[in-house]
Design an enzyme around this catalytic site. Structure first.
Site, PDB file in Angstrom:
ATOM      1  N   ASN A  10      58.428  50.995  17.644  1.00 45.73           N
ATOM      2  CA  ASN A  10      58.886  51.408  18.979  1.00 45.73           C
ATOM      3  C   ASN A  10      58.433  52.853  19.178  1.00 45.73           C
ATOM      4  O   ASN A  10      58.997  53.766  18.581  1.00 45.73           O
ATOM      5  CB  ASN A  10      60.423  51.298  19.024  1.00 45.73           C
ATOM      6  CG  ASN A  10      61.020  51.934  20.266  1.00 45.73           C
ATOM      7  OD1 ASN A  10      60.318  52.235  21.229  1.00 45.73           O
ATOM      8  ND2 ASN A  10      62.337  52.130  20.246  1.00 45.73           N
ATOM      9  N   TRP A  11      57.422  53.014  20.016  1.00 46.04           N
ATOM     10  CA  TRP A  11      56.841  54.350  20.192  1.00 46.04           C
ATOM     11  C   TRP A  11      57.671  55.235  21.121  1.00 46.04           C
ATOM     12  O   TRP A  11      57.367  56.405  21.289  1.00 46.04           O
ATOM     13  CB  TRP A  11      55.397  54.235  20.697  1.00 46.04           C
ATOM     14  CG  TRP A  11      54.409  53.965  19.607  1.00 46.04           C
ATOM     15  CD1 TRP A  11      54.679  53.719  18.291  1.00 46.04           C
ATOM     16  CD2 TRP A  11      52.973  53.938  19.728  1.00 46.04           C
ATOM     17  NE1 TRP A  11      53.512  53.537  17.593  1.00 46.04           N
ATOM     18  CE2 TRP A  11      52.451  53.664  18.445  1.00 46.04           C
ATOM     19  CE3 TRP A  11      52.079  54.098  20.798  1.00 46.04           C
ATOM     20  CZ2 TRP A  11      51.073  53.565  18.198  1.00 46.04           C
ATOM     21  CZ3 TRP A  11      50.721  53.995  20.555  1.00 46.04           C
ATOM     22  CH2 TRP A  11      50.220  53.729  19.281  1.00 46.04           C
ATOM     23  N   LYS A  12      58.695  54.654  21.752  1.00 44.13           N
ATOM     24  CA  LYS A  12      59.533  55.444  22.682  1.00 44.13           C
ATOM     25  C   LYS A  12      58.633  56.197  23.674  1.00 44.13           C
ATOM     26  O   LYS A  12      57.585  55.673  24.047  1.00 44.13           O
ATOM     27  CB  LYS A  12      60.467  56.363  21.890  1.00 44.13           C
ATOM     28  CG  LYS A  12      61.265  55.587  20.833  1.00 44.13           C
ATOM     29  CD  LYS A  12      62.368  56.369  20.202  1.00 44.13           C
ATOM     30  CE  LYS A  12      63.090  55.474  19.188  1.00 44.13           C
ATOM     31  NZ  LYS A  12      64.240  56.110  18.586  1.00 44.13           N
ATOM     32  N   HIS A  93      68.253  48.975  23.936  1.00 43.41           N
ATOM     33  CA  HIS A  93      68.168  50.059  22.942  1.00 43.41           C
ATOM     34  C   HIS A  93      69.249  51.096  23.245  1.00 43.41           C
ATOM     35  O   HIS A  93      69.557  51.368  24.404  1.00 43.41           O
ATOM     36  CB  HIS A  93      66.781  50.700  22.992  1.00 43.41           C
ATOM     37  CG  HIS A  93      66.531  51.629  21.842  1.00 43.41           C
ATOM     38  ND1 HIS A  93      67.067  52.896  21.790  1.00 43.41           N
ATOM     39  CD2 HIS A  93      65.847  51.448  20.686  1.00 43.41           C
ATOM     40  CE1 HIS A  93      66.704  53.453  20.644  1.00 43.41           C
ATOM     41  NE2 HIS A  93      65.970  52.605  19.963  1.00 43.41           N
ATOM     42  N   GLU A  95      69.226  54.153  23.260  1.00 47.34           N
ATOM     43  CA  GLU A  95      68.786  55.265  24.129  1.00 47.34           C
ATOM     44  C   GLU A  95      68.797  54.840  25.592  1.00 47.34           C
ATOM     45  O   GLU A  95      68.936  55.685  26.485  1.00 47.34           O
ATOM     46  CB  GLU A  95      67.404  55.764  23.676  1.00 47.34           C
ATOM     47  CG  GLU A  95      67.514  56.527  22.358  1.00 47.34           C
ATOM     48  CD  GLU A  95      66.271  56.533  21.498  1.00 47.34           C
ATOM     49  OE1 GLU A  95      65.183  56.179  21.981  1.00 47.34           O
ATOM     50  OE2 GLU A  95      66.401  56.886  20.309  1.00 47.34           O
ATOM     51  N   GLU A 163      70.892  48.408  15.090  1.00 42.16           N
ATOM     52  CA  GLU A 163      70.534  49.818  14.951  1.00 42.16           C
ATOM     53  C   GLU A 163      71.777  50.682  15.104  1.00 42.16           C
ATOM     54  O   GLU A 163      72.195  50.973  16.236  1.00 42.16           O
ATOM     55  CB  GLU A 163      69.524  50.223  16.024  1.00 42.16           C
ATOM     56  CG  GLU A 163      68.232  49.442  15.985  1.00 42.16           C
ATOM     57  CD  GLU A 163      67.099  50.206  16.648  1.00 42.16           C
ATOM     58  OE1 GLU A 163      66.097  50.439  15.985  1.00 42.16           O
ATOM     59  OE2 GLU A 163      67.241  50.591  17.817  1.00 42.16           O
ATOM     60  N   GLY A 169      66.752  58.179  14.169  1.00 38.52           N
ATOM     61  CA  GLY A 169      66.098  59.486  14.204  1.00 38.52           C
ATOM     62  C   GLY A 169      66.799  60.561  13.398  1.00 38.52           C
ATOM     63  O   GLY A 169      66.480  61.742  13.539  1.00 38.52           O
ATOM     64  N   SER A 208      65.963  55.065  11.085  1.00 39.58           N
ATOM     65  CA  SER A 208      65.438  55.856   9.961  1.00 39.58           C
ATOM     66  C   SER A 208      64.798  55.012   8.870  1.00 39.58           C
ATOM     67  O   SER A 208      64.900  55.343   7.684  1.00 39.58           O
ATOM     68  CB  SER A 208      66.532  56.771   9.394  1.00 39.58           C
ATOM     69  OG  SER A 208      66.924  57.729  10.375  1.00 39.58           O
ATOM     70  N   GLY A 230      60.277  56.671  14.702  1.00 40.01           N
ATOM     71  CA  GLY A 230      59.437  57.790  14.281  1.00 40.01           C
ATOM     72  C   GLY A 230      58.326  57.424  13.315  1.00 40.01           C
ATOM     73  O   GLY A 230      57.182  57.882  13.458  1.00 40.01           O
TER      74      GLY A 230
HETATM   75  P1  PGA Z   1      63.893  55.767  14.118  1.00 39.24           P
HETATM   76  O1  PGA Z   1      64.190  54.966  15.466  1.00 39.24           O
HETATM   77  O2  PGA Z   1      63.103  54.843  13.219  1.00 39.24           O
HETATM   78  O3  PGA Z   1      63.086  56.949  14.540  1.00 39.24           O
HETATM   79  O4  PGA Z   1      65.210  56.124  13.522  1.00 39.24           O
HETATM   80  C1  PGA Z   1      64.504  53.609  15.431  1.00 39.24           C
HETATM   81  C2  PGA Z   1      64.705  53.090  16.840  1.00 39.24           C
HETATM   82  O5  PGA Z   1      65.283  53.800  17.670  1.00 39.24           O
HETATM   83  O6  PGA Z   1      64.295  51.950  17.152  1.00 39.24           O
END
Ligand code: PGA
Length: 248
Positions: A10-12, A93, A95, A163, A169, A208, A230
């Protein structure tokens, strides 16, 4: 693990066309590492170009609007994603839930729209840290599943990503035992919600995941893959995870 581990990047909100070289390198390496199934969700602006580059990996989006079309400035429908080369979309997600006020009903509407447009969905769930500390993590996730999963016997189109919000993150992860316990609880909900196909739905862990913790997480009970933020941004770091998945 009955199916191949499913590793989704997931490149966000990262990536300009310069990053297509990373997508290309990930795709070429995935051709050699066929024991893992690999997908990337770049930002909308790179979906079509990534799809054109990809010979093997699936390409998806990070969100969609629940409507087919209309006066929704700035939004993208599931049918548009499909037209751009996406085969799946991430919905719910944390976010999006936190940053855009999306509740379970909104997530479910998006998942239903995506499936109606012919896309697969990755439905994200996960507790906040205070909810885990209060011993409510499984209840929170069960409620999110009930409210967010798409309707009907559509299990073959569904992946779930667990998640924990506090692990995204941050470099922190739950213990492998806690991950396995939550994944077993999710499996029980899924078989109740989808009697015909719930046992086969892949449950990804996200938060993470890195090359150095991927193998132990992926080996945990009921973990069918990983959703990676990330560490999916460069081919080098993402491939460390894909190699771990392919070698399970
Ligand atoms: P992260 O993000 O690997 O940077 O912790 C995971 C995600 O939000 O899908």
């Amino acid at each position: 693990m009955a199916q191949r581990p499913y590793i989704v990047g997931n490149w966000k909100m990262h990536g300009t066309r310069a990053m297509l070289a990373e997508a290309r390198a990930i795709d070429r390496a995935a051709e050699r590492l066929i024991k893992a199934e690999v997908a990337l969700a770049p930002p909308y602006t790179l979906i079509h170009a990534t799809h054109k580059e990809a010979t093997l990996i699936a390409v998806g989006a990070q969100d969609c609007h629940p409507a087919d079309g209309g006066a929704h400035t700035g939004d993208i429908s599931a049918a548009m994603l499909k037209d751009s080369g996406a085969s799946f979309v991430i919905v719910g997600h944390s976010e999006r839930r936190a940053g855009h006020g999306e509740n379970d009903a909104a997530v479910k509407a998006k998942a239903n729209a995506a499936i109606a447009a012919g896309l697969a969905v990755i439905v994200c769930v996960g507790e906040r840290e205070a909810e885990r500390d209060a011993g409510k993590a499984e209840d929170v996730v069960a409620k999110q599943l009930k409210g967010s999963l798409p309707a009907g016997e559509v299990a073959e189109k569904v992946t779930v990503a667990y998640e924990p919000v506090w692990a995204i993150g941050t470099g922190r992860t739950p213990s492998v035992e806690d991950i396995a316990a939550m994944h077993r609880a999710i499996r029980a909900r899924l078989t109740a919600i989808y009697p015909a196909g719930g046992a086969e739905i892949r449950i990804l862990y996200g938060g993470s995941v890195k090359a150095d913790n991927a193998a132990e997480i992926l080996r945990a009970d009921e973990v069918g893959g990983a959703l990676v933020g990330g560490a999916s941004l460069t081919a080098e770091s993402f491939l460390g995870i894909i190699v771990a998945a392919a070698e399970l």
